[in-house]
Enzyme design. Structure first.
Site, short mmCIF file in Angstrom:
data_model
loop_
_atom_site.label_atom_id
_atom_site.label_comp_id
_atom_site.label_asym_id
_atom_site.label_seq_id
_atom_site.Cartn_x
_atom_site.Cartn_y
_atom_site.Cartn_z
N HIS A 157 0.82 -1.22 0.00
CA HIS A 157 0.00 0.00 0.00
C HIS A 157 0.85 1.27 0.00
CE1 HIS A 157 -3.67 -2.20 0.44
NE2 HIS A 157 -3.38 -2.66 1.65
N ASP A 168 -4.62 -12.78 3.77
CA ASP A 168 -5.91 -12.34 4.28
C ASP A 168 -7.07 -12.68 3.34
OD1 ASP A 168 -4.88 -10.52 2.50
OD2 ASP A 168 -5.05 -8.78 3.83
#
Length: 306
Positions: free
Chosen positions: A124, A247
């Protein structure tokens, strides 16, 4: 059996993500615990500190110093999700350094494939800002470093549940780095729609597969057994880098996907079969500790034997 390198350092446990934060030191403790039965099959390697110059292969020139000063002053929140402490800068430069050392050890023939068990994660992080638990963009810096070392065409695969906005942005106008991502959408960070394909000479070298909440094994396996190999074959990369965010697992508390541990193993198997090139897997997300440990071990087993 393949020569698989495993990068880890205790400095990663010193990164202070904040009390109760899901991106915790326990994540790596659990991965190491789950790897105990196969640890003797791995080549254990230590990362090095990435230099500011190496970090600025992707990030703005002032950014490393900004992070270092902020951590030295005691840390705090870099964005609403990203907390750092006194030792977070050192952990972050060593996370980058794992990728750089991975490339060097592939070149010298010591290893063929690599798993970097690092924190903080990276995909990110943008050129001038931390975001979403990420400080420096580990995988993007590794890609540029690999190119400096002669791997001219780099293919990045990102199977984290969250879109790697920072990695996409770093190479959006570049036809030498292909970015492929599967992710839950719409979801944090809000990027990664199908229409995002790159710009200029980079148009067509970004390929997003946005997926709705509840997507499970069947859809993922179809994407990774059919769509991905065609793209890899067409691009013909010299190396493949993988943002391995676990995830997407059905038990993860920070996403709403339904992929099983076995499904993750099949995804990894298809990635490894897509090209006969070196592979570097870099840990991103994954916040259910047992699911993370199981998934990382299965990933590494596939890297050893596929």
């Amino acid at each position: 059996m393949k020569k698989v390198g495993y990068f880890y350092d205790d400095i990663y446990l010193e990164h202070d993500s904040g009390i109760g934060h899901p991106e915790s030191p326990e994540r790596l403790i659990y991965i190491n615990k789950y790897l105990e039965p196969i640890k003797d099959k791995l080549i254990h390697l230590k990362p090095r500190r990435a230099s500011a110059k190496e970090i600025t292969l992707i990030h703005d020139t002032y950014y490393p110093q900004e992070i270092m000063d902020f951590c030295a002053a005691g840390g705090g929140y870099l964005d609403p999700d990203t907390h750092v402490g006194e030792y977070s800068y050192e952990a972050a430069v060593m996370a980058v350094g794992a990728g750089l050392e991975a490339i060097d050890n592939i070149i010298n023939g010591k290893i063929e494939r690599v798993f970097c068990a690092v924190r903080p994660p990276g995909h990110h992080a943008e050129k001038d800002k931390a975001m979403g638990f990420c400080i420096f963009n580990n995988i993007a810096i590794t890609a540029r470093y690999a190119q400096q070392k002669g791997f001219n065409k780099v293919f990045i695969i990102d199977f984290d549940a969250h879109h790697g906005n920072g990695t996409q942005k770093a190479f959006y106008d570049d036809d030498t780095v292909f970015y492929f991502s599967t992710h839950e959408y719409p979801f944090y960070p809000g990027t990664g729609s199908k229409k995002e394909k790159g710009v200029g000479k980079g148009y067509g070298y970004t390929y997003n597969v946005p997926l709705p909440a509840g997507t499970g094994d069947e859809v993922y396996i179809e994407i990774y057994s059919q769509t991905l190999p065609e793209l890899v074959n067409s691009f013909n990369p010299d190396i493949i880098l993988v943002s391995a965010g676990f995830d997407l697992h059905q038990d993860d508390p920070l996403a709403y996907l339904e992929v099983s541990t076995e499904g993750i193993g099949t995804i990894v198997e298809n990635i490894l079969k897509s090209a006969d090139v070196p592979y570097v897997f870099m840990l991103e997300g994954g916040y259910n500790l047992n699911a993370l440990g199981e998934s990382a071990r299965l990933t590494i087993e596939k890297m050893l034997y596929i």
